[in-house]
Motif scaffolding. Structure first.
Motif, PDB file in Angstrom:
ATOM      1  N   MET A  62      61.723  46.397  54.925  1.00 37.24           N
ATOM      2  CA  MET A  62      62.818  45.459  55.075  1.00 37.24           C
ATOM      3  C   MET A  62      62.739  44.328  54.045  1.00 37.24           C
ATOM      4  O   MET A  62      63.749  43.891  53.497  1.00 37.24           O
ATOM      5  CB  MET A  62      62.824  44.883  56.488  1.00 37.24           C
ATOM      6  N   ALA A  63      61.535  43.843  53.780  1.00 42.95           N
ATOM      7  CA  ALA A  63      61.351  42.795  52.776  1.00 42.95           C
ATOM      8  C   ALA A  63      61.786  43.279  51.400  1.00 42.95           C
ATOM      9  O   ALA A  63      62.419  42.552  50.630  1.00 42.95           O
ATOM     10  CB  ALA A  63      59.889  42.352  52.748  1.00 42.95           C
ATOM     11  N   THR A  64      61.511  44.504  51.081  1.00 47.70           N
ATOM     12  CA  THR A  64      61.907  45.079  49.788  1.00 47.70           C
ATOM     13  C   THR A  64      63.415  45.165  49.685  1.00 47.70           C
ATOM     14  O   THR A  64      64.018  44.835  48.647  1.00 47.70           O
ATOM     15  CB  THR A  64      61.282  46.477  49.624  1.00 47.70           C
ATOM     16  N   GLN A  65      64.065  45.596  50.794  1.00 44.43           N
ATOM     17  CA  GLN A  65      65.516  45.711  50.799  1.00 44.43           C
ATOM     18  C   GLN A  65      66.184  44.341  50.617  1.00 44.43           C
ATOM     19  O   GLN A  65      67.171  44.196  49.898  1.00 44.43           O
ATOM     20  CB  GLN A  65      65.988  46.352  52.101  1.00 44.43           C
ATOM     21  N   VAL A  66      65.626  43.322  51.307  1.00 45.22           N
ATOM     22  CA  VAL A  66      66.168  41.968  51.169  1.00 45.22           C
ATOM     23  C   VAL A  66      66.030  41.473  49.733  1.00 45.22           C
ATOM     24  O   VAL A  66      66.949  40.888  49.154  1.00 45.22           O
ATOM     25  CB  VAL A  66      65.464  41.009  52.150  1.00 45.22           C
ATOM     26  N   ALA A  67      64.876  41.711  49.143  1.00 48.45           N
ATOM     27  CA  ALA A  67      64.641  41.276  47.762  1.00 48.45           C
ATOM     28  C   ALA A  67      65.595  41.984  46.802  1.00 48.45           C
ATOM     29  O   ALA A  67      66.156  41.378  45.889  1.00 48.45           O
ATOM     30  CB  ALA A  67      63.194  41.539  47.364  1.00 48.45           C
ATOM     31  N   GLN A  68      65.788  43.298  47.033  1.00 49.50           N
ATOM     32  CA  GLN A  68      66.686  44.061  46.177  1.00 49.50           C
ATOM     33  C   GLN A  68      68.118  43.555  46.316  1.00 49.50           C
ATOM     34  O   GLN A  68      68.868  43.459  45.335  1.00 49.50           O
ATOM     35  CB  GLN A  68      66.611  45.550  46.510  1.00 49.50           C
ATOM     36  N   SER A  69      68.522  43.240  47.543  1.00 51.59           N
ATOM     37  CA  SER A  69      69.868  42.720  47.763  1.00 51.59           C
ATOM     38  C   SER A  69      70.067  41.379  47.050  1.00 51.59           C
ATOM     39  O   SER A  69      71.101  41.127  46.446  1.00 51.59           O
ATOM     40  CB  SER A  69      70.122  42.564  49.259  1.00 51.59           C
ATOM     41  N   ALA A  70      69.035  40.525  47.121  1.00 50.90           N
ATOM     42  CA  ALA A  70      69.108  39.228  46.435  1.00 50.90           C
ATOM     43  C   ALA A  70      69.205  39.414  44.935  1.00 50.90           C
ATOM     44  O   ALA A  70      69.976  38.738  44.248  1.00 50.90           O
ATOM     45  CB  ALA A  70      67.891  38.377  46.803  1.00 50.90           C
ATOM     46  N   ASP A  71      68.410  40.353  44.387  1.00 55.16           N
ATOM     47  CA  ASP A  71      68.461  40.632  42.948  1.00 55.16           C
ATOM     48  C   ASP A  71      69.828  41.132  42.540  1.00 55.16           C
ATOM     49  O   ASP A  71      70.369  40.756  41.484  1.00 55.16           O
ATOM     50  CB  ASP A  71      67.392  41.659  42.567  1.00 55.16           C
ATOM     51  N   ALA A  72      70.407  42.025  43.370  1.00 50.12           N
ATOM     52  CA  ALA A  72      71.733  42.570  43.053  1.00 50.12           C
ATOM     53  C   ALA A  72      72.793  41.474  43.054  1.00 50.12           C
ATOM     54  O   ALA A  72      73.669  41.430  42.190  1.00 50.12           O
ATOM     55  CB  ALA A  72      72.092  43.662  44.064  1.00 50.12           C
ATOM     56  N   THR A  73      72.699  40.569  44.046  1.00 49.44           N
ATOM     57  CA  THR A  73      73.657  39.468  44.102  1.00 49.44           C
ATOM     58  C   THR A  73      73.532  38.561  42.883  1.00 49.44           C
ATOM     59  O   THR A  73      74.524  38.145  42.282  1.00 49.44           O
ATOM     60  CB  THR A  73      73.432  38.639  45.382  1.00 49.44           C
ATOM     61  N   GLN A  74      72.291  38.262  42.500  1.00 53.19           N
ATOM     62  CA  GLN A  74      72.057  37.409  41.341  1.00 53.19           C
ATOM     63  C   GLN A  74      72.564  38.075  40.055  1.00 53.19           C
ATOM     64  O   GLN A  74      73.160  37.440  39.187  1.00 53.19           O
ATOM     65  CB  GLN A  74      70.568  37.096  41.221  1.00 53.19           C
ATOM     66  N   GLN A  75      72.354  39.382  39.937  1.00 56.58           N
ATOM     67  CA  GLN A  75      72.795  40.112  38.758  1.00 56.58           C
ATOM     68  C   GLN A  75      74.326  40.130  38.670  1.00 56.58           C
ATOM     69  O   GLN A  75      74.915  39.975  37.594  1.00 56.58           O
ATOM     70  CB  GLN A  75      72.261  41.556  38.794  1.00 56.58           C
ATOM     71  N   ALA A  76      74.972  40.308  39.855  1.00 56.77           N
ATOM     72  CA  ALA A  76      76.431  40.299  39.881  1.00 56.77           C
ATOM     73  C   ALA A  76      76.969  38.944  39.441  1.00 56.77           C
ATOM     74  O   ALA A  76      77.941  38.855  38.670  1.00 56.77           O
ATOM     75  CB  ALA A  76      76.936  40.642  41.278  1.00 56.77           C
ATOM     76  N   ALA A  77      76.334  37.866  39.922  1.00 64.90           N
ATOM     77  CA  ALA A  77      76.765  36.526  39.522  1.00 64.90           C
ATOM     78  C   ALA A  77      76.587  36.329  38.019  1.00 64.90           C
ATOM     79  O   ALA A  77      77.441  35.751  37.350  1.00 64.90           O
ATOM     80  CB  ALA A  77      75.974  35.471  40.297  1.00 64.90           C
ATOM     81  N   ALA A  78      75.476  36.814  37.480  1.00 65.00           N
ATOM     82  CA  ALA A  78      75.228  36.703  36.040  1.00 65.00           C
ATOM     83  C   ALA A  78      76.274  37.483  35.250  1.00 65.00           C
ATOM     84  O   ALA A  78      76.755  37.035  34.203  1.00 65.00           O
ATOM     85  CB  ALA A  78      73.823  37.202  35.706  1.00 65.00           C
ATOM     86  N   ASN A  79      76.648  38.654  35.763  1.00 67.72           N
ATOM     87  CA  ASN A  79      77.665  39.463  35.095  1.00 67.72           C
ATOM     88  C   ASN A  79      79.016  38.753  35.077  1.00 67.72           C
ATOM     89  O   ASN A  79      79.738  38.760  34.078  1.00 67.72           O
ATOM     90  CB  ASN A  79      77.798  40.830  35.772  1.00 67.72           C
ATOM     91  N   TYR A  80      79.370  38.165  36.222  1.00 66.07           N
ATOM     92  CA  TYR A  80      80.625  37.431  36.292  1.00 66.07           C
ATOM     93  C   TYR A  80      80.636  36.262  35.297  1.00 66.07           C
ATOM     94  O   TYR A  80      81.625  36.000  34.622  1.00 66.07           O
ATOM     95  CB  TYR A  80      80.854  36.902  37.709  1.00 66.07           C
ATOM     96  N   GLN A  81      79.519  35.543  35.250  1.00 64.26           N
ATOM     97  CA  GLN A  81      79.430  34.409  34.322  1.00 64.26           C
ATOM     98  C   GLN A  81      79.536  34.876  32.877  1.00 64.26           C
ATOM     99  O   GLN A  81      80.228  34.263  32.057  1.00 64.26           O
ATOM    100  CB  GLN A  81      78.119  33.655  34.542  1.00 64.26           C
ATOM    101  N   LEU A  82      78.851  35.987  32.549  1.00 63.81           N
ATOM    102  CA  LEU A  82      78.901  36.511  31.195  1.00 63.81           C
ATOM    103  C   LEU A  82      80.317  36.935  30.823  1.00 63.81           C
ATOM    104  O   LEU A  82      80.800  36.670  29.714  1.00 63.81           O
ATOM    105  CB  LEU A  82      77.942  37.707  31.069  1.00 63.81           C
ATOM    106  N   GLN A  83      81.020  37.569  31.762  1.00 62.24           N
ATOM    107  CA  GLN A  83      82.389  38.003  31.500  1.00 62.24           C
ATOM    108  C   GLN A  83      83.302  36.806  31.287  1.00 62.24           C
ATOM    109  O   GLN A  83      84.189  36.812  30.422  1.00 62.24           O
ATOM    110  CB  GLN A  83      82.902  38.858  32.665  1.00 62.24           C
ATOM    111  N   ALA A  84      83.074  35.763  32.116  1.00 64.69           N
ATOM    112  CA  ALA A  84      83.887  34.554  31.969  1.00 64.69           C
ATOM    113  C   ALA A  84      83.661  33.923  30.599  1.00 64.69           C
ATOM    114  O   ALA A  84      84.605  33.465  29.940  1.00 64.69           O
ATOM    115  CB  ALA A  84      83.553  33.562  33.078  1.00 64.69           C
ATOM    116  N   GLU A  85      82.401  33.899  30.149  1.00 67.56           N
ATOM    117  CA  GLU A  85      82.097  33.335  28.839  1.00 67.56           C
ATOM    118  C   GLU A  85      82.736  34.161  27.729  1.00 67.56           C
ATOM    119  O   GLU A  85      83.248  33.624  26.743  1.00 67.56           O
ATOM    120  CB  GLU A  85      80.577  33.255  28.645  1.00 67.56           C
TER     121      GLU A  85
END
Length: 270
Positions: A62-85
């Motif tokens: 479960m800890a691994t899944q939570v960490a992976q979900s957090a990483d995915a969310t952070q990556q998505a936010a980074a992608n959105y920011q990069l696209q906006a730039e």
């Protein structure tokens, strides 16, 4: 006394076994226990009951899944920011390209206009040069293509008479007579004699009338040096290839041939 009072009973005494006694004792004990339990339950019926829930234990999976979900969310936010730039950079680039294009068009128009002005100036210089050559030739041979002074009549004759009467007077910058004149002051005063009000300065006098060719001059025409609208000197053509003007402080007001200082153009106001 009953008639049976002294008669012994012939019934045999009951023989109660130990097991029967024990069973009855057990039943009695159970009844008492139930009664006691009921009393106890009644005594504690008004007390609140606290229920304890056990949360699931966070396992390694479960800890691994939570960490992976957090990483995915952070990556998505980074992608959105990069696209906006990237979108912002693209918009800025398009805006700059539009500005550069407009600037290039403006510069091209300016170069085109400059080239056209240069062509016109060259043509004008060539024309003036040809006219000056004609004037010089005419003056040197004593032949004039213009009307002579003797045939000037009316207003032209009055203007010519006035400027010739001023010959020998001083040239003073800004003077308008009667003892001294500058070039435009003399021309203004001459035409005032016939009721024509001219502008004060040579730049304006060079556009005061109709432009005429130097090869078709008539007595009373205004000669100018420089370009029309920005002339730096004016004089009056008096015929026979001659003009009268307030030249400079050294010469004063003089009569000279056109070859002395060939003019650039002429205007006719009479």
């Amino acid at each position: 006394m009953s008639h049976t009072a002294h008669i012994r009973s012939h019934r045999k005494p009951r023989n109660r076994s130990a097991s029967t006694i024990a069973m009855r004792a057990g039943v009695a004990g159970g009844v008492l226990s139930l009664a006691a339990a009921g009393a106890s339950a009644s005594a504690y019926a008004d007390e609140p009951v606290t229920q304890t829930l056990e949360l699931p234990t966070l396992t390694a999976d479960m800890a691994t899944q939570v960490a992976q979900s957090a990483d995915a969310t952070q990556q998505a936010a980074a992608n959105y920011q990069l696209q906006a730039e990237r979108d912002t950079a693209a918009a800025n680039a398009a805006k700059q390209a539009k500005a550069d294009l407009a600037d290039a068009k403006q510069k091209a128009e300016a170069r085109k206009k400059a080239a056209e002005d240069a062509r016109k100036a060259a043509a004008a210089r060539a024309s003036r040069s040809a006219e000056r050559t004609t004037l010089s030739t005419t003056a040197s041979t004593g032949t004039s293509t213009s009307t002579s002074t003797s045939t000037a009549t009316g207003s032209a004759a009055a203007v010519i008479s006035f400027v010739k009467a001023q010959i020998g007077k001083s040239y003073v910058l800004g003077a308008t007579g009667p003892s001294a004149y500058d070039c435009s002051g003399l021309v203004q005063a001459a035409f005032k004699q016939v009721g024509i009000s001219l502008p004060r300065v040579s730049q304006s006098q060079s556009t005061a009338g109709t432009q005429v060719s130097l090869s078709n001059l008539q007595p009373g025409d205004i000669l100018y040096w420089g370009s029309a609208g920005s002339a730096y000197h004016v004089a009056v053509y008096v015929g026979d290839g001659m003009f009268v003007g307030a030249q400079n402080p050294s010469t004063g007001i003089v009569e000279k041939p056109l070859s002395y200082d060939p003019p650039t153009g002429a205007v006719r106001v009479l």
